[in-house]
Design a protein around this motif. Structure first.
Motif, PDB file in Angstrom:
ATOM      1  N   ALA A  74     -50.084  49.867  -3.595  1.00  0.00           N
ATOM      2  CA  ALA A  74     -50.257  51.269  -3.195  1.00  0.00           C
ATOM      3  C   ALA A  74     -51.166  51.376  -1.974  1.00  0.00           C
ATOM      4  O   ALA A  74     -50.883  52.151  -1.047  1.00  0.00           O
ATOM      5  CB  ALA A  74     -50.821  52.085  -4.355  1.00  0.00           C
ATOM      6  N   GLY A 131     -48.253  56.144  -8.133  1.00  0.00           N
ATOM      7  CA  GLY A 131     -47.876  55.014  -8.985  1.00  0.00           C
ATOM      8  C   GLY A 131     -49.060  54.507  -9.788  1.00  0.00           C
ATOM      9  O   GLY A 131     -48.954  54.248 -10.989  1.00  0.00           O
ATOM     10  N   CYS A 187     -49.131  50.369   0.983  1.00  0.00           N
ATOM     11  CA  CYS A 187     -48.211  51.449   1.361  1.00  0.00           C
ATOM     12  C   CYS A 187     -48.948  52.548   2.115  1.00  0.00           C
ATOM     13  O   CYS A 187     -48.457  53.037   3.134  1.00  0.00           O
ATOM     14  CB  CYS A 187     -47.550  52.059   0.131  1.00  0.00           C
ATOM     15  N   ASN A 208     -42.250  56.120  -4.198  1.00  0.00           N
ATOM     16  CA  ASN A 208     -42.659  55.820  -5.570  1.00  0.00           C
ATOM     17  C   ASN A 208     -44.163  55.623  -5.681  1.00  0.00           C
ATOM     18  O   ASN A 208     -44.720  55.747  -6.759  1.00  0.00           O
ATOM     19  CB  ASN A 208     -41.969  54.553  -6.066  1.00  0.00           C
ATOM     20  N   GLN A 209     -44.806  55.284  -4.579  1.00  0.00           N
ATOM     21  CA  GLN A 209     -46.222  54.945  -4.593  1.00  0.00           C
ATOM     22  C   GLN A 209     -47.127  56.105  -4.187  1.00  0.00           C
ATOM     23  O   GLN A 209     -48.227  56.233  -4.690  1.00  0.00           O
ATOM     24  CB  GLN A 209     -46.494  53.785  -3.610  1.00  0.00           C
ATOM     25  N   LEU A 211     -50.366  46.793  -8.795  1.00  0.00           N
ATOM     26  CA  LEU A 211     -49.892  48.107  -8.364  1.00  0.00           C
ATOM     27  C   LEU A 211     -50.874  48.753  -7.391  1.00  0.00           C
ATOM     28  O   LEU A 211     -50.471  49.358  -6.388  1.00  0.00           O
ATOM     29  CB  LEU A 211     -49.709  48.986  -9.603  1.00  0.00           C
ATOM     30  N   ASN A 212     -52.161  48.616  -7.672  1.00  0.00           N
ATOM     31  CA  ASN A 212     -53.185  49.194  -6.801  1.00  0.00           C
ATOM     32  C   ASN A 212     -53.126  48.575  -5.408  1.00  0.00           C
ATOM     33  O   ASN A 212     -53.173  49.289  -4.404  1.00  0.00           O
ATOM     34  CB  ASN A 212     -54.568  49.003  -7.434  1.00  0.00           C
ATOM     35  N   LEU A 256     -52.177  58.333  -4.723  1.00  0.00           N
ATOM     36  CA  LEU A 256     -51.535  57.094  -5.183  1.00  0.00           C
ATOM     37  C   LEU A 256     -50.883  57.346  -6.543  1.00  0.00           C
ATOM     38  O   LEU A 256     -51.425  57.026  -7.595  1.00  0.00           O
ATOM     39  CB  LEU A 256     -52.556  55.956  -5.253  1.00  0.00           C
ATOM     40  N   MET A 273     -42.173  48.310  -3.873  1.00  0.00           N
ATOM     41  CA  MET A 273     -42.012  49.709  -4.208  1.00  0.00           C
ATOM     42  C   MET A 273     -42.125  50.550  -2.925  1.00  0.00           C
ATOM     43  O   MET A 273     -42.955  50.277  -2.076  1.00  0.00           O
ATOM     44  CB  MET A 273     -43.107  50.093  -5.201  1.00  0.00           C
ATOM     45  N   GLU A 313     -42.686  53.933  -0.418  1.00  0.00           N
ATOM     46  CA  GLU A 313     -43.713  54.981  -0.309  1.00  0.00           C
ATOM     47  C   GLU A 313     -43.442  56.122  -1.283  1.00  0.00           C
ATOM     48  O   GLU A 313     -44.357  56.676  -1.870  1.00  0.00           O
ATOM     49  CB  GLU A 313     -43.730  55.552   1.116  1.00  0.00           C
TER      50      GLU A 313
END
Length: 116
Positions: free
Chosen positions: A104, A72, A107, A5-6, A100-101, A70, A1, A3
């Motif tokens: 993120a 996302g 990112c 989107n995150q 996801l964490n 963050l 993903m 930056e």
């Protein structure tokens, strides 16, 4: 993903401009440490199948993720916080949230290193 989107780039750029890279790095470090606690709390709520604890733990992490930019992670927590789905489904949510964490945080780390 990516930056975009995150990360909430406007928020993080504002932090960087107003607080400086060192403070933003400290903020990221604190979020990283705290997210481990939040994820453990969410996992514990799942193990004992406590809906109130699930909601409370997701809510706390949601606020921290939002403050850290963050988006996302924040959006995922908005989607699952009040979920009344079965616990096996919530286990999937938890796994998705954990992944996801980590993405993120990666990112954010990469973005910050490029800004310094």
């Amino acid at each position: 993903m990516s930056e975009n989107n995150q990360l909430d780039m406007a928020l993080l750029s504002g932090y960087l401009d107003n607080l400086g890279a060192e403070i933003v790095q400290q903020m990221l470090d604190l979020y990283q440490q705290q997210s481990v606690v939040y994820l453990n709390d969410i996992n514990q709520a799942m193990e004992v199948q406590s809906q109130p604890d699930w909601q409370e733990s997701c809510h706390k992490m949601k606020g921290a993720a939002g403050s850290a930019g963050l988006i996302g992670v924040h959006q995922k927590l908005v989607a699952i916080e009040k979920s009344t789905d079965s616990w096996p489904i919530k286990k999937q949510y938890f796994q998705e949230l954990s992944t996801l964490n980590q993405a993120a945080i990666s990112c954010f780390t990469q973005w910050l290193s490029n800004e310094q």
